[in-house]
Design a protein around this motif. Structure first.
Motif, PDB file in Angstrom:
ATOM      1  N   GLU A  33       0.807  -1.213   0.000  1.00 35.64           N
ATOM      2  CA  GLU A  33       0.000   0.000   0.000  1.00 35.64           C
ATOM      3  C   GLU A  33       0.847   1.274   0.000  1.00 35.64           C
ATOM      4  OE1 GLU A  33      -4.189  -0.332   2.067  1.00 35.64           O
ATOM      5  OE2 GLU A  33      -2.553  -0.932   3.403  1.00 35.64           O
ATOM      6  N   ASN A  34       1.860   1.352   0.818  1.00 39.46           N
ATOM      7  CA  ASN A  34       2.637   2.579   0.975  1.00 39.46           C
ATOM      8  C   ASN A  34       3.862   2.646   0.069  1.00 39.46           C
ATOM      9  OD1 ASN A  34       0.845   3.257   2.948  1.00 39.46           O
ATOM     10  ND2 ASN A  34       2.141   2.552   4.624  1.00 39.46           N
ATOM     11  N   GLY A  35       3.996   1.743  -0.874  1.00 34.44           N
ATOM     12  CA  GLY A  35       5.166   1.785  -1.742  1.00 34.44           C
ATOM     13  C   GLY A  35       5.658   0.390  -2.052  1.00 34.44           C
ATOM     14  N   THR A  36       6.960   0.253  -2.224  1.00 36.26           N
ATOM     15  CA  THR A  36       7.566  -1.019  -2.565  1.00 36.26           C
ATOM     16  C   THR A  36       8.294  -1.567  -1.353  1.00 36.26           C
ATOM     17  OG1 THR A  36       7.903  -0.230  -4.807  1.00 36.26           O
ATOM     18  CG2 THR A  36       9.172  -2.120  -4.145  1.00 36.26           C
ATOM     19  N   SER A  37       8.001  -2.825  -1.018  1.00 37.64           N
ATOM     20  CA  SER A  37       8.670  -3.458   0.103  1.00 37.64           C
ATOM     21  C   SER A  37       9.598  -4.531  -0.436  1.00 37.64           C
ATOM     22  CB  SER A  37       7.647  -4.083   1.043  1.00 37.64           C
ATOM     23  OG  SER A  37       8.306  -4.759   2.079  1.00 37.64           O
ATOM     24  N   GLY A  38      10.794  -4.612   0.112  1.00 41.39           N
ATOM     25  CA  GLY A  38      11.713  -5.619  -0.380  1.00 41.39           C
ATOM     26  C   GLY A  38      13.015  -5.638   0.384  1.00 41.39           C
ATOM     27  N   SER A  39      13.942  -6.406  -0.154  1.00 44.47           N
ATOM     28  CA  SER A  39      15.282  -6.496   0.385  1.00 44.47           C
ATOM     29  C   SER A  39      16.246  -5.888  -0.617  1.00 44.47           C
ATOM     30  CB  SER A  39      15.658  -7.957   0.629  1.00 44.47           C
ATOM     31  OG  SER A  39      14.828  -8.521   1.594  1.00 44.47           O
ATOM     32  N   ASP A  82      36.674  -1.540  -9.173  1.00 44.54           N
ATOM     33  CA  ASP A  82      35.708  -0.922  -8.263  1.00 44.54           C
ATOM     34  C   ASP A  82      34.288  -1.029  -8.805  1.00 44.54           C
ATOM     35  OD1 ASP A  82      37.652  -0.222  -6.414  1.00 44.54           O
ATOM     36  OD2 ASP A  82      38.068   1.670  -7.416  1.00 44.54           O
ATOM     37  N   VAL A  83      33.809  -2.251  -8.916  1.00 42.16           N
ATOM     38  CA  VAL A  83      32.468  -2.525  -9.420  1.00 42.16           C
ATOM     39  C   VAL A  83      31.504  -2.562  -8.237  1.00 42.16           C
ATOM     40  CG1 VAL A  83      31.044  -4.163 -10.689  1.00 42.16           C
ATOM     41  CG2 VAL A  83      33.473  -3.895 -11.278  1.00 42.16           C
ATOM     42  N   PHE A  84      30.404  -1.858  -8.364  1.00 39.67           N
ATOM     43  CA  PHE A  84      29.368  -1.874  -7.343  1.00 39.67           C
ATOM     44  C   PHE A  84      28.098  -2.428  -7.968  1.00 39.67           C
ATOM     45  CE2 PHE A  84      32.371   1.164  -5.742  1.00 39.67           C
ATOM     46  CZ  PHE A  84      32.407   0.873  -4.385  1.00 39.67           C
ATOM     47  N   VAL A  85      27.509  -3.418  -7.301  1.00 38.26           N
ATOM     48  CA  VAL A  85      26.282  -4.052  -7.758  1.00 38.26           C
ATOM     49  C   VAL A  85      25.200  -3.738  -6.735  1.00 38.26           C
ATOM     50  CG1 VAL A  85      25.166  -6.214  -8.429  1.00 38.26           C
ATOM     51  CG2 VAL A  85      27.638  -5.936  -8.747  1.00 38.26           C
ATOM     52  N   ALA A  86      24.177  -3.000  -7.144  1.00 42.62           N
ATOM     53  CA  ALA A  86      23.039  -2.693  -6.275  1.00 42.62           C
ATOM     54  C   ALA A  86      21.890  -3.606  -6.693  1.00 42.62           C
ATOM     55  CB  ALA A  86      22.632  -1.231  -6.411  1.00 42.62           C
ATOM     56  N   LEU A  87      21.381  -4.407  -5.759  1.00 45.61           N
ATOM     57  CA  LEU A  87      20.318  -5.370  -6.050  1.00 45.61           C
ATOM     58  C   LEU A  87      19.100  -5.112  -5.183  1.00 45.61           C
ATOM     59  CD1 LEU A  87      22.464  -8.621  -6.049  1.00 45.61           C
ATOM     60  CD2 LEU A  87      21.477  -7.506  -8.049  1.00 45.61           C
ATOM     61  N   VAL A  88      17.922  -5.321  -5.752  1.00 51.23           N
ATOM     62  CA  VAL A  88      16.660  -5.230  -5.018  1.00 51.23           C
ATOM     63  C   VAL A  88      15.863  -6.482  -5.334  1.00 51.23           C
ATOM     64  CG1 VAL A  88      14.505  -3.961  -4.729  1.00 51.23           C
ATOM     65  CG2 VAL A  88      16.620  -2.720  -5.117  1.00 51.23           C
ATOM     66  N   GLY A  89      15.324  -7.115  -4.286  1.00 51.07           N
ATOM     67  CA  GLY A  89      14.528  -8.323  -4.460  1.00 51.07           C
ATOM     68  C   GLY A  89      13.270  -8.269  -3.632  1.00 51.07           C
ATOM     69  N   ASP A  90      12.618  -9.423  -3.503  1.00 47.78           N
ATOM     70  CA  ASP A  90      11.375  -9.462  -2.743  1.00 47.78           C
ATOM     71  C   ASP A  90      11.654  -9.382  -1.244  1.00 47.78           C
ATOM     72  OD1 ASP A  90      12.216 -11.946  -1.990  1.00 47.78           O
ATOM     73  OD2 ASP A  90      10.596 -13.045  -2.953  1.00 47.78           O
ATOM     74  N   HIS A  91      10.610  -9.420  -0.456  1.00 53.29           N
ATOM     75  CA  HIS A  91      10.692  -9.139   0.976  1.00 53.29           C
ATOM     76  C   HIS A  91      11.611 -10.074   1.752  1.00 53.29           C
ATOM     77  CE1 HIS A  91       9.464  -7.391   4.736  1.00 53.29           C
ATOM     78  NE2 HIS A  91       9.160  -8.583   5.203  1.00 53.29           N
ATOM     79  N   ASP A  92      11.620 -11.376   1.440  1.00 49.95           N
ATOM     80  CA  ASP A  92      12.406 -12.298   2.271  1.00 49.95           C
ATOM     81  C   ASP A  92      13.896 -12.289   1.962  1.00 49.95           C
ATOM     82  OD1 ASP A  92      12.567 -13.715  -0.088  1.00 49.95           O
ATOM     83  OD2 ASP A  92      11.415 -15.430   0.618  1.00 49.95           O
ATOM     84  N   GLY A  93      14.311 -11.802   0.817  1.00 51.83           N
ATOM     85  CA  GLY A  93      15.730 -11.660   0.503  1.00 51.83           C
ATOM     86  C   GLY A  93      16.433 -12.936   0.098  1.00 51.83           C
ATOM     87  N   GLU A  94      15.705 -14.032  -0.092  1.00 58.69           N
ATOM     88  CA  GLU A  94      16.339 -15.303  -0.451  1.00 58.69           C
ATOM     89  C   GLU A  94      17.018 -15.242  -1.822  1.00 58.69           C
ATOM     90  OE1 GLU A  94      16.893 -17.994   1.454  1.00 58.69           O
ATOM     91  OE2 GLU A  94      16.059 -16.744   3.042  1.00 58.69           O
ATOM     92  N   GLN A  95      16.421 -14.513  -2.755  1.00 60.58           N
ATOM     93  CA  GLN A  95      17.008 -14.408  -4.092  1.00 60.58           C
ATOM     94  C   GLN A  95      18.339 -13.664  -4.054  1.00 60.58           C
ATOM     95  OE1 GLN A  95      13.848 -13.626  -3.380  1.00 60.58           O
ATOM     96  NE2 GLN A  95      12.638 -15.118  -4.514  1.00 60.58           N
TER      97      GLN A  95
END
Length: 138
Positions: A33-39, A82-95
Motif C-alpha cells: 500500500e505505501n510503496g515497494t517493500s523488499g530487500s 571498483d564494481v558496485f552491484v546494487a540489487l533489489v529483491g522481494d521481501h524475504d531476501g532469499e534471491q
C-alpha cells in the motif's frame, strides 16, 4: 605519421572509464500500500578481467532470480575495477542471498592468464532485509 589516441573533451563518462548499466528491466518487487517493500544489497567487486562475460552472467542471474539491479564501475588500466552491484529483491531476501552464493561458488571471471575463476574479492557494503520505498532503483 603519428596517431593521436587521446579522448575528445566532450567524451562521455563511459568513454572516460566510468560506467553504469541497468541489469534487468522487469520489475519483480512486490508492491504494498505505501510503496515497494523488499530487500536490498550493495556488493563491491574488486575487479573484472572479462567485463562482457562477467556482466552477461550477472544479468542472467538477476533475471533468473527475479532481481532488479544496477552496475557501476570504473575503467582501470587493463581491466574494470571498483564494481558496485546494487540489487533489489522481494521481501524475504532469499534471491539476493542466492545471487551472492552463486557469485562466490561459480566461475564468473578469468584471471590474467585466461583461466576461469570464482569471485573471491567481493564484499557486502550494505544490506537491508526490509524497507519501504516509493521509488524503484533504476
Amino acid at each position: 605519421m603519428r596517431c593521436n589516441r587521446g579522448r575528445a573533451p566532450h567524451a562521455s563518462k563511459e568513454a572516460k572509464g566510468e560506467g553504469k548499466e541497468e541489469m534487468v528491466e522487469v520489475d519483480t518487487v512486490r508492491k504494498e500500500e505505501n510503496g515497494t517493500s523488499g530487500s536490498a544489497r550493495l556488493i563491491r567487486i574488486d575487479h573484472m578481467n572479462d567485463q562482457k562475460g562477467y556482466q552477461k552472467l550477472l544479468k542472467k542471474w538477476a533475471s533468473q532470480l527475479g532481481l532488479r539491479g544496477v552496475l557501476y564501475w570504473k575503467m582501470g588500466e587493463r581491466r574494470v575495477e571498483d564494481v558496485f552491484v546494487a540489487l533489489v529483491g522481494d521481501h524475504d531476501g532469499e534471491q539476493i542471498k542466492e545471487f551472492s552464493t552463486r557469485l562466490r561458488t561459480q566461475y564468473v571471471d578469468v584471471n590474467l592468464r585466461g583461466i576461469r575463476c570464482r569471485e573471491r574479492q567481493s564484499k557486502v557494503i550494505w544490506e537491508s532485509t526490509s524497507f519501504v520505498s516509493s521509488t524503484n532503483i533504476s
